[in-house]
Design an enzyme around this catalytic site. Sequence first.
Site, PDB file in Angstrom:
ATOM      1  N   GLU A  96      45.598 -32.715 -11.358  1.00  0.00           N
ATOM      2  CA  GLU A  96      46.226 -31.550 -11.981  1.00  0.00           C
ATOM      3  C   GLU A  96      45.260 -30.373 -12.121  1.00  0.00           C
ATOM      4  OE1 GLU A  96      48.851 -34.929 -12.769  1.00  0.00           O
ATOM      5  OE2 GLU A  96      46.687 -34.647 -13.022  1.00  0.00           O
ATOM      6  N   HIS A 165      52.985 -40.397 -22.848  1.00  0.00           N
ATOM      7  CA  HIS A 165      53.960 -39.778 -21.962  1.00  0.00           C
ATOM      8  C   HIS A 165      55.151 -39.214 -22.731  1.00  0.00           C
ATOM      9  CE1 HIS A 165      51.670 -42.389 -19.285  1.00  0.00           C
ATOM     10  NE2 HIS A 165      52.089 -41.669 -18.270  1.00  0.00           N
TER      11      HIS A 165
END
Length: 373
Positions: A96, A165
Amino acid sequence: MLGAARRQLGSGPMLGQVLRRLRPPAAEAARAYSAAAKEMTVREALNSALDEEMSADPSVFLMGEEVGEYQGAYKISKGLLDKYGPDRVLDTPITEAGFTGIAVGAAYQGLRPVVEFMTFNFSMQAIDHIINSAAKSNYMSAGQISVPIVFRGPNGAAAGVGAQHSQCYAAWYAHVPGLKVLAPYSAEDARGLLKAAIRDPDPVVFLENELLYGESFPISAEVLDSSFSLPIGKAKIEREGKDVTITAYSKMVGFALQAAEILSKEGISAEVINLRSIRPLDRAAINASVRKTNRLVTIEESFPQHGIGAEICMSVVEESFEYLDAPVERIAGADVPMPYAANLERMAVPQVDDIVRAAKRACYRAVPMAATA
């Protein structure tokens, strides 16, 4: 990777002419979704918005993990690789920080990247680029550098995916000057706000919700028009009422509407505000509603401390305190990392019953929490 895209676009006056092309007519936008269609899923709304903006503006491109060959982890980019090719739909490694930095650099050079995070939890790997490289550059360059970039992906709790998450990042990014933060609820929100985000000259954090992707919502011919977009910074009154104002965003808007329906059967008329835009926040709409209902309940999935509800409460205290007939009620996620067990997960996220109880307290139709402690 970006060199190929630049070669396609060229530079200087030619690029400017391309970007000034007229957007395609509504008939083109509606090729997959008839104007007579009554519903559209959030997934379809996001996909069609991406498709139309990429078609209208060759400087728009999509990049992220599995957005190409796999057509997106949640199939938001379905069909885009076949239509626009690997120069504009870029599969990236699992890094990322790397691909977000590349995208910000592309935005510096006049392209319009759309960066997909498989989940916004993974944006933590890239937060230096989002905040220090994207959000601050326009200010630090005295307006000489624009950063037209969209960071999008699922945000907040899903189901059974644990603490790493499940986090909501609305308050995190809304804290940062230079960013715009959007959180759609319906298909209309998703389509109109994503188009506005892509066209915007500033970096936009676009917070979707995994559990809403498959939800269907009524859609109008106006929303299907390729020129359609929604203004950033404007909330929507989803349901009008006169007894209590309920503010919410993303998935919690649906919960608020369910709660309002239950409350109506008990004689309480709730006004539900879909915030849509977290930064900038539509303070005018919130305060106008509170001045009418004289009561406020805020809802958010994220942690309570320093949250969106706290900011809304402060805005009302500053601008409409004398109109309040009851203390503000704030409903938020539990102040703990998200549990994995399903029964504990449910307790950690606001439920419809929590909203109903809070609204009743605000209307003095229930025993205050302090009295039951």
